[in-house]
Design a protein around this motif. Structure first.
Motif, short mmCIF file in Angstrom:
data_model
loop_
_atom_site.label_atom_id
_atom_site.label_comp_id
_atom_site.label_asym_id
_atom_site.label_seq_id
_atom_site.Cartn_x
_atom_site.Cartn_y
_atom_site.Cartn_z
N TRP A 97 0.85 -1.19 0.00
CA TRP A 97 0.00 0.00 0.00
C TRP A 97 0.89 1.25 0.00
CZ3 TRP A 97 -5.06 -0.88 -0.74
CH2 TRP A 97 -5.56 -2.14 -0.40
N PRO A 98 1.48 1.60 -1.13
CA PRO A 98 2.36 2.77 -1.18
C PRO A 98 1.63 4.09 -0.89
CG PRO A 98 1.98 1.89 -3.39
CD PRO A 98 1.43 0.90 -2.43
N ASN A 99 0.33 4.08 -1.11
CA ASN A 99 -0.48 5.27 -0.83
C ASN A 99 -1.30 5.03 0.44
OD1 ASN A 99 -2.46 7.26 -0.68
ND2 ASN A 99 -2.67 7.43 -2.90
N PRO A 100 -0.94 5.68 1.57
CA PRO A 100 -1.66 5.45 2.83
C PRO A 100 -3.15 5.76 2.73
CG PRO A 100 0.39 6.62 3.23
CD PRO A 100 0.21 6.59 1.75
N ARG A 104 -6.26 3.35 3.82
CA ARG A 104 -7.30 3.75 4.77
C ARG A 104 -8.69 3.50 4.20
NH1 ARG A 104 -3.46 7.47 6.89
NH2 ARG A 104 -3.64 8.87 5.09
N THR A 105 -8.86 3.82 2.92
CA THR A 105 -10.15 3.60 2.28
C THR A 105 -10.48 2.12 2.21
OG1 THR A 105 -9.88 5.60 0.94
CG2 THR A 105 -11.48 3.98 0.17
N ALA A 106 -9.49 1.32 1.80
CA ALA A 106 -9.70 -0.13 1.69
C ALA A 106 -9.94 -0.76 3.06
CB ALA A 106 -8.49 -0.78 1.03
N PHE A 107 -9.18 -0.32 4.06
CA PHE A 107 -9.31 -0.89 5.41
C PHE A 107 -10.69 -0.59 6.00
CE2 PHE A 107 -8.65 -0.75 10.06
CZ PHE A 107 -8.22 -2.05 10.25
N ALA A 108 -11.16 0.64 5.79
CA ALA A 108 -12.46 1.03 6.33
C ALA A 108 -13.59 0.20 5.72
CB ALA A 108 -12.71 2.51 6.08
N ALA A 109 -13.42 -0.20 4.47
CA ALA A 109 -14.47 -0.95 3.78
C ALA A 109 -14.29 -2.46 3.86
CB ALA A 109 -14.52 -0.53 2.31
N ALA A 110 -13.16 -2.90 4.40
CA ALA A 110 -12.82 -4.33 4.36
C ALA A 110 -13.76 -5.18 5.21
CB ALA A 110 -11.38 -4.54 4.84
N LYS A 111 -14.12 -6.34 4.67
CA LYS A 111 -14.91 -7.30 5.42
C LYS A 111 -14.02 -8.19 6.29
CE LYS A 111 -18.74 -7.68 2.12
NZ LYS A 111 -19.52 -8.61 1.25
N VAL A 112 -12.72 -8.17 5.98
CA VAL A 112 -11.77 -9.02 6.70
C VAL A 112 -10.52 -8.20 7.01
CG1 VAL A 112 -10.33 -11.08 6.60
CG2 VAL A 112 -12.61 -11.12 5.58
N HIS A 113 -10.05 -8.28 8.25
CA HIS A 113 -8.79 -7.66 8.64
C HIS A 113 -7.75 -8.75 8.86
CE1 HIS A 113 -10.99 -3.85 10.33
NE2 HIS A 113 -11.03 -3.94 9.02
N VAL A 114 -6.55 -8.49 8.39
CA VAL A 114 -5.45 -9.45 8.53
C VAL A 114 -4.35 -8.81 9.36
CG1 VAL A 114 -3.64 -10.70 7.30
CG2 VAL A 114 -5.95 -10.63 6.36
N GLN A 115 -3.88 -9.53 10.36
CA GLN A 115 -2.83 -9.01 11.23
C GLN A 115 -1.75 -10.07 11.42
OE1 GLN A 115 -4.08 -6.49 14.48
NE2 GLN A 115 -2.67 -7.51 15.88
N TRP A 116 -0.50 -9.62 11.34
CA TRP A 116 0.64 -10.50 11.59
C TRP A 116 1.23 -10.16 12.96
CZ3 TRP A 116 1.62 -14.54 8.48
CH2 TRP A 116 1.12 -14.51 7.18
#
Length: 197
Positions: A97-100, A104-116
């Motif tokens: 995600w070179p463009n923060p 942010r837009t994708a994360f806010a709309a995401a149905k799934v969050h992935v965390q390492w």
């Protein structure tokens, strides 16, 4: 050393095992129904974790309040793959995600969050490589409970046995009883694309 970022899990041709920790009321209802039912909450994100030792550190071997019961949930690999395909990282990795702002837009709309998060040793120490946890939003939880879950096993007796062995200094014996996890390679989609996380 193990791969820095890898999905490590117990799985077979059709299913992958993920872990969650709950109180007695939720766990007993889930075990009876072999899926999650009330009083499990369908209105907030639920996190599923294929790393057994990661959840052991998080729940303090089932000692934390509300996390006394450790459940192993076998879900269809197709469901797991669907979740990964919808996943967006919980932080904007520059290489992806070179463009923060786009993250942010994708994360806010995401149905799934992935965390390492750092994988854990038998004694809970952070290891220098990472394991995945996946957060399913309320938009997907019904799919998870109705379509993806194949079965639920109560691992609480095993967890208590392992905890006692560790406390007694019998780490070698405990290691032999751990679920066998290996690197899981996500299937490549038909168009050859890779997951966005």
């Amino acid at each position: 050393m193990p791969e820095l970022y890898a999905i490590r899990a117990t799985y077979d041709k059709e299913t992958i095992t993920v872990y969650q920790a709950y109180n007695d009321t939720i766990a007993d209802a889930a075990l009876a129904a072999q899926t999650f039912v009330a009083p499990f909450s369908f209105q907030r994100m639920t996190w599923i974790k294929p790393s057994f030792l990661w959840l052991m550190e998080r729940s303090n071997w089932g000692q934390k309040s509300g996390q006394e019961r450790i459940l192993a949930i076998r879900i269809k690999r197709a469901g797991w793959e669907e979740a990964l395909a919808l996943g967006v990282l919980t932080h904007p990795e520059p290489a992806l995600w070179p463009n923060p702002d786009s993250w942010r837009t994708a994360f806010a709309a995401a149905k799934v969050h992935v965390q390492w998060d750092p994988e854990r040793s038998l004694r809970g120490a952070a290891l220098p490589y990472f394991s995945i946890q996946v957060g399913l939003s309320r938009n997907l939880i019904q799919r998870y409970t109705d379509d993806w879950i194949v079965g639920i096993d109560d691992k609480t007796p095993l967890v208590r046995k392992l905890h006692k062995l560790i406390q007694a200094g019998s780490a070698a014996a405990a290691l032999k009883l751990l679920p066998r996890e290996r690197v899981y390679e996500p299937r490549v989609s038909e168009d050859g694309s890779r997951h966005r996380y």
